[in-house]
Design an enzyme around this catalytic site. Structure first.
Site, PDB file in Angstrom:
ATOM      1  N   ALA A  38       0.822  -1.208   0.000  1.00  0.00           N
ATOM      2  CA  ALA A  38       0.000   0.000   0.000  1.00  0.00           C
ATOM      3  C   ALA A  38       0.858   1.261   0.000  1.00  0.00           C
ATOM      4  CB  ALA A  38      -0.939  -0.033   1.189  1.00  0.00           C
ATOM      5  N   ARG A  39       1.306   1.673   1.133  1.00  0.00           N
ATOM      6  CA  ARG A  39       2.143   2.863   1.283  1.00  0.00           C
ATOM      7  C   ARG A  39       2.956   2.698   2.544  1.00  0.00           C
ATOM      8  NH1 ARG A  39       1.792   4.418  -3.088  1.00  0.00           N
ATOM      9  NH2 ARG A  39       1.083   6.402  -3.916  1.00  0.00           N
ATOM     10  N   GLU A  85      10.641   6.096   2.659  1.00  0.00           N
ATOM     11  CA  GLU A  85      11.360   5.587   1.484  1.00  0.00           C
ATOM     12  C   GLU A  85      11.807   6.750   0.600  1.00  0.00           C
ATOM     13  OE1 GLU A  85       7.950   3.232  -0.058  1.00  0.00           O
ATOM     14  OE2 GLU A  85       8.081   4.521  -1.847  1.00  0.00           O
ATOM     15  N   HIS A  90       9.356  -0.376  -4.185  1.00  0.00           N
ATOM     16  CA  HIS A  90       8.116   0.284  -4.642  1.00  0.00           C
ATOM     17  C   HIS A  90       7.899   0.030  -6.143  1.00  0.00           C
ATOM     18  CE1 HIS A  90       5.225   3.832  -3.662  1.00  0.00           C
ATOM     19  NE2 HIS A  90       4.725   3.056  -4.606  1.00  0.00           N
TER      20      HIS A  90
HETATM   21  C1  DGY Z   1       0.630   4.190  -7.037  1.00  0.00           C
HETATM   22  O1  DGY Z   1       0.116   4.175  -8.159  1.00  0.00           O
HETATM   23  O2  DGY Z   1       0.109   4.754  -6.077  1.00  0.00           O
HETATM   24  C2  DGY Z   1       1.929   3.486  -6.893  1.00  0.00           C
HETATM   25  O3  DGY Z   1       2.251   3.273  -5.571  1.00  0.00           O
HETATM   26  C3  DGY Z   1       3.042   4.273  -7.601  1.00  0.00           C
HETATM   27  O4  DGY Z   1       3.339   5.412  -6.822  1.00  0.00           O
END
Ligand code: DGY
Length: 327
Positions: A238-239, A268, A286
């Site tokens: 996700a993030r 990151e 990522h």
């Molecule tokens: C998104 O599309 O959010 C991916 O994580 C690339 O930043």
């Protein structure tokens, strides 16, 4: 005269060419990471920007960009954009949903399988010249088939991950802000809606695919890791910031959970160095959406949004429709 735009990071040359048919384009094919002040300076007099998650557009930055009409993110996630601040200034904001769902779901499975079956750990061992004999207990991992998959964040990517689990005879449980319709649940391998706590207690494999916000920060921290099964794996697509990385490192060191697969990290690309010393973690930079066709589709989708916005059309992926009416 064509409107001026900035493409804030390097992108496929054919996309720059396409944008140049509509705009005076300032590109950044050397891929310099602009500071906020440099970004603001570059954007003076520009009507649009193609951005990525490495450029922040908050109220302070937007206040210094009087000519800006659209921030077109080349990403589905848009936690780098303060959408409310954009709306307050009449600036359109857009993202690139859908085009990356299947590619990201594929990668989620790659990470899940590599993590559960210890693929990178065993490869490092082999490459280090340590393989002298076969043994019954080398790199024993967890099974995917027949296990319970827990998905937190059951949007389009979460549902695509669930669909793939049919081939592995898995039971799917999920937690989301809102429950899916019966039809959507059936299509997502008959996924069953549960509380976050039940999911963490029950799942053999937990996959995170929820968007980042101040509410979802540290969705998985020490207390949540404590609830998970000792043999469980955790995958974060996700993030960074959705997981408390320091708490995860502590849990991985203590073998509170078996392993983690991480494509995203807090701060990151300067992630926590202790991850590098752990064997029970698979680390990728990522890249979940990084197949060549999908990254091209994302770049073109961001270009579509820019072209529409600056020719009085509604951008197909407008996040703040209120601004379109203001144009
Ligand atoms: C998104 O599309 O959010 C991916 O994580 C690339 O930043």
């Amino acid at each position: 005269m064509k409107p001026g735009i900035l493409v804030a990071r390097a992108v496929f040359p054919e996309v720059i060419e396409r944008l140049s048919q509509h705009f005076e384009v300032e590109s950044n094919q050397d891929d310099v990471l602009f500071t906020p002040d440099q970004l603001i300076a570059k954007l003076q007099g520009k009507a649009g920007v193609m951005s990525t998650s490495s450029s922040r557009f908050d109220a302070d930055v937007l206040a210094r960009l009087p000519d800006l009409k659209i921030v077109a993110n080349m990403a589905v996630g848009y936690d780098n954009i303060d959408v409310a601040a954009c709306t307050a200034r009449g600036v359109m904001a857009s993202n690139t949903p859908d085009v990356l769902n299947e590619t990201t779901a594929d990668f989620g499975w790659a990470l899940l399988m590599a993590t559960a079956r210890r693929i990178t750990e065993s490869e490092h061992w082999l490459r280090a010249g340590k393989w002298e004999k076969w043994r019954y207990d080398y790199f024993l991992g967890a099974d995917l088939h027949g296990s319970t998959l827990g998905i937190i964040g059951m949007g389009r990517i979460g549902q695509a991950i669930a669909r793939r689990s049919m081939g592995f005879d898995m039971r799917v449980i999920y937690h989301n802000r809102s429950r899916l319709s019966e039809q959507q649940e059936a299509h997502a391998n008959h996924a069953v809606y549960v509380s976050k706590e039940e999911l963490l207690r029950t799942a053999d494999h937990v996959v995170l695919v929820l968007p980042y916000s101040s509410e979802s920060r540290h969705t998985i921290a020490a207390a949540e890791l404590e609830l998970m099964k000792p043999g469980a794996t955790l995958v974060n697509l996700a993030r960074g910031g959705i997981v408390d990385d320091t708490a995860l490192i502590t849990a991985l060191k203590a073998k509170k959970i078996a392993a983690a697969g991480l494509d995203v990290f807090e701060n990151e690309p300067k992630f926590h160095p202790d991850f590098l010393g752990l064997e029970n973690v698979v680390l990728t930079p990522h890249i979940a959406s990084a197949s060549a066709p999908t990254r091209k589709a994302m770049a073109n989708c961001a270009a579509d949004n820019l072209i529409a916005a600056l020719s009085q059309q509604r951008p197909p992926n407008l996040l703040n429709p209120e601004t379109f009416r203001q144009v």
